[in-house]
Design a protein around this motif. Sequence first.
Motif, PDB file in Angstrom:
ATOM      1  N   ILE A  23       1.299  -0.133   8.302  1.00 44.48           N
ATOM      2  CA  ILE A  23       1.685   0.867   7.304  1.00 44.48           C
ATOM      3  C   ILE A  23       2.591   1.902   7.963  1.00 44.48           C
ATOM      4  O   ILE A  23       2.224   2.541   8.950  1.00 44.48           O
ATOM      5  N   GLU A  24       3.790   2.074   7.400  1.00 41.82           N
ATOM      6  CA  GLU A  24       4.763   3.015   7.928  1.00 41.82           C
ATOM      7  C   GLU A  24       4.340   4.455   7.628  1.00 41.82           C
ATOM      8  O   GLU A  24       3.747   4.743   6.584  1.00 41.82           O
ATOM      9  N   SER A  70      -9.538  10.900   3.654  1.00 37.19           N
ATOM     10  CA  SER A  70     -10.521  10.484   2.656  1.00 37.19           C
ATOM     11  C   SER A  70      -9.842   9.868   1.443  1.00 37.19           C
ATOM     12  O   SER A  70     -10.313   8.868   0.885  1.00 37.19           O
ATOM     13  N   GLU A  71      -8.721  10.440   1.024  1.00 42.15           N
ATOM     14  CA  GLU A  71      -7.975   9.884  -0.101  1.00 42.15           C
ATOM     15  C   GLU A  71      -7.327   8.550   0.291  1.00 42.15           C
ATOM     16  O   GLU A  71      -7.237   7.633  -0.526  1.00 42.15           O
ATOM     17  N   ILE A  72      -6.892   8.450   1.545  1.00 41.52           N
ATOM     18  CA  ILE A  72      -6.336   7.177   2.033  1.00 41.52           C
ATOM     19  C   ILE A  72      -7.378   6.077   1.928  1.00 41.52           C
ATOM     20  O   ILE A  72      -7.085   4.948   1.510  1.00 41.52           O
ATOM     21  N   ILE A 113       0.843  -1.196   0.000  1.00 43.89           N
ATOM     22  CA  ILE A 113       0.000   0.000   0.000  1.00 43.89           C
ATOM     23  C   ILE A 113       0.880   1.248   0.000  1.00 43.89           C
ATOM     24  O   ILE A 113       1.736   1.404   0.871  1.00 43.89           O
ATOM     25  N   ASP A 114       0.659   2.124  -0.950  1.00 46.20           N
ATOM     26  CA  ASP A 114       1.430   3.363  -1.057  1.00 46.20           C
ATOM     27  C   ASP A 114       0.505   4.557  -0.825  1.00 46.20           C
ATOM     28  O   ASP A 114      -0.371   4.837  -1.627  1.00 46.20           O
ATOM     29  N   LEU A 115       0.713   5.237   0.298  1.00 53.59           N
ATOM     30  CA  LEU A 115      -0.130   6.389   0.652  1.00 53.59           C
ATOM     31  C   LEU A 115       0.600   7.715   0.435  1.00 53.59           C
ATOM     32  O   LEU A 115       0.114   8.761   0.866  1.00 53.59           O
ATOM     33  N   SER A 116       1.743   7.676  -0.226  1.00 54.76           N
ATOM     34  CA  SER A 116       2.585   8.870  -0.324  1.00 54.76           C
ATOM     35  C   SER A 116       1.946  10.011  -1.108  1.00 54.76           C
ATOM     36  O   SER A 116       2.325  11.170  -0.930  1.00 54.76           O
ATOM     37  N   GLU A 117       0.983   9.697  -1.969  1.00 56.84           N
ATOM     38  CA  GLU A 117       0.349  10.751  -2.765  1.00 56.84           C
ATOM     39  C   GLU A 117      -0.962  11.242  -2.141  1.00 56.84           C
ATOM     40  O   GLU A 117      -1.637  12.112  -2.711  1.00 56.84           O
ATOM     41  N   GLY A 123       2.877  -1.376   3.991  1.00 57.95           N
ATOM     42  CA  GLY A 123       2.703  -0.148   3.224  1.00 57.95           C
ATOM     43  C   GLY A 123       3.451   0.989   3.882  1.00 57.95           C
ATOM     44  O   GLY A 123       4.117   0.824   4.906  1.00 57.95           O
ATOM     45  N   SER A 124       3.337   2.169   3.295  1.00 53.87           N
ATOM     46  CA  SER A 124       4.017   3.341   3.843  1.00 53.87           C
ATOM     47  C   SER A 124       3.427   4.599   3.228  1.00 53.87           C
ATOM     48  O   SER A 124       2.673   4.544   2.258  1.00 53.87           O
TER      49      SER A 124
END
Length: 525
Positions: A139-140, A87-89, A78-82, A109-110
Amino acid sequence: MSYVFFNGKILTMDETNSQVESVFVKENKIAYCGSKRLNPGFLDPNSIKIDLKGKLLLPGFVDTHTHFYELAKRKIMIDLSECNSVSEIEIVLEKFSKQKHPDLNWIGGSGWDLNIYPDSQKLDKTLLDKYFPEVPVSIESKDFHSKLCNSKALEKANITSETKNPKNGRIGRFASGEPNGFTYEQAWNLIDQVIPPLKKKLQKKIVKDTISEMYRFGLIGVHSMENSDKFSLYKELINDGTIFRFYWHFPSDDLDLMIKKGIHSYKSGDEFLKYCGMKIFMDGSLGSKTAYMFNSYPNDSENYGFSAMNENELFDLISFAYKHNITTTIHAIGDRCNSLVVNAYHRHYQTTKTDMPYRIEHLQSIRLEDIDKIPPNVYCGLQPVHIKGDVPNIEKIWKNNLGKVYAFKTLSEKNIKFGFGSDAPVETINPFEGIYSALERKYQNNPENESWTPEEKLDIYQILKAYTIDAAYGSQSHNIRGSIEKNKLADLIIIDDFTEAENEKWLDNHSYLTMINGEIVFSEL
């Protein structure tokens, strides 16, 4: 194989012969660099002639600080960097939960960052539980100093309302005392120790695929701040024929093992896989408000961050490792932490006068009086690309900071040796983003924004040095690679060159050809 490069700009990064007309590569080394007329490669009928067509030939880039395996894992996690909001997460989590992941019995993820979310109060384990009720998820955070876990992961780690905070760590809790899913700093070890490793075949695939992507960035190697199992993985890949350079900084937990093996920092191994220093985490991070500071954090008068040990304890550890030919690579973010580290290094140098190399990683905030005390054998691994994301946090969280932040120009003027890297996957590994950050120091690397503390800007030659010959100093490789000189290893890249008025074009630059050890590993010419 042999190659001749000509008809372009050639920066050697050798200050005694900084620009030449042509280069001749024979086998894995530079055989000649100088005038085109005298280049013996043109007389060799078997040499391949490469017309630069006005482009720039340089030594290959090395990233002086990465967590490379964590970067590779982003391909399957899982990539949450953007994401700019919870809500986007949620959108990312929902999409990932609907995909099939047969090779994953623990989802990682991170990329989350509570400092930027307007709806940050919505983020805790319950959101993860909504989409992943049956499989453990951890998730990091973006800075890799915190984790967010679902209930299944907490259960696997036996983290309950009764679990005490470990030293230099904290378990996040709801008002009831129940864990809320967050683990901070050293509390992440409670999770890490129960996460099962990926299958070896999958590990090798994602790392090899990531290495292939590095070539287009002009990267011929990285410094890896990771555990011994990652070193073993990289060793397998190198033995299998993968062409890339790894410089490994091992965790302090492995010190006894390294002593037993007779490892000598910067001398054991070779230029494809070299043992460097012992990595020590001395404080936390800016975003997590755990960097060790002289003054407390705003609206948190009791919080000065943390230090993993005091100066005497650090000095004793440095001295003990030194007796066994091992040096240290110390993570230091806050002004008080950097002061402590510099003092320990200064004391050690005054005692030993050693020329063995020691490192400080990040050096994000440091007082001028502490810069003046940095010994001549200390090298700094710096990450200009952090500037593009850190500016708001620096102005908000470090209002009371006493040090200069990302003080590249000051360090250069004080003749402190440093090299540039990314801290990937905390930030992008793309060196051209780092180049632009060091050139312009703008939030989000947006050319429309004002430069932040512009007095600390560097010029392009200083920056390219920090990715080439000065990066080579960071692995004590400067006598055998890092510049274009006769008999040095042939690690070369071809990129576009720009004038100062075109700085923003560096953001879209890339390598057209990447050569490692005399072998072309990537070409778009």
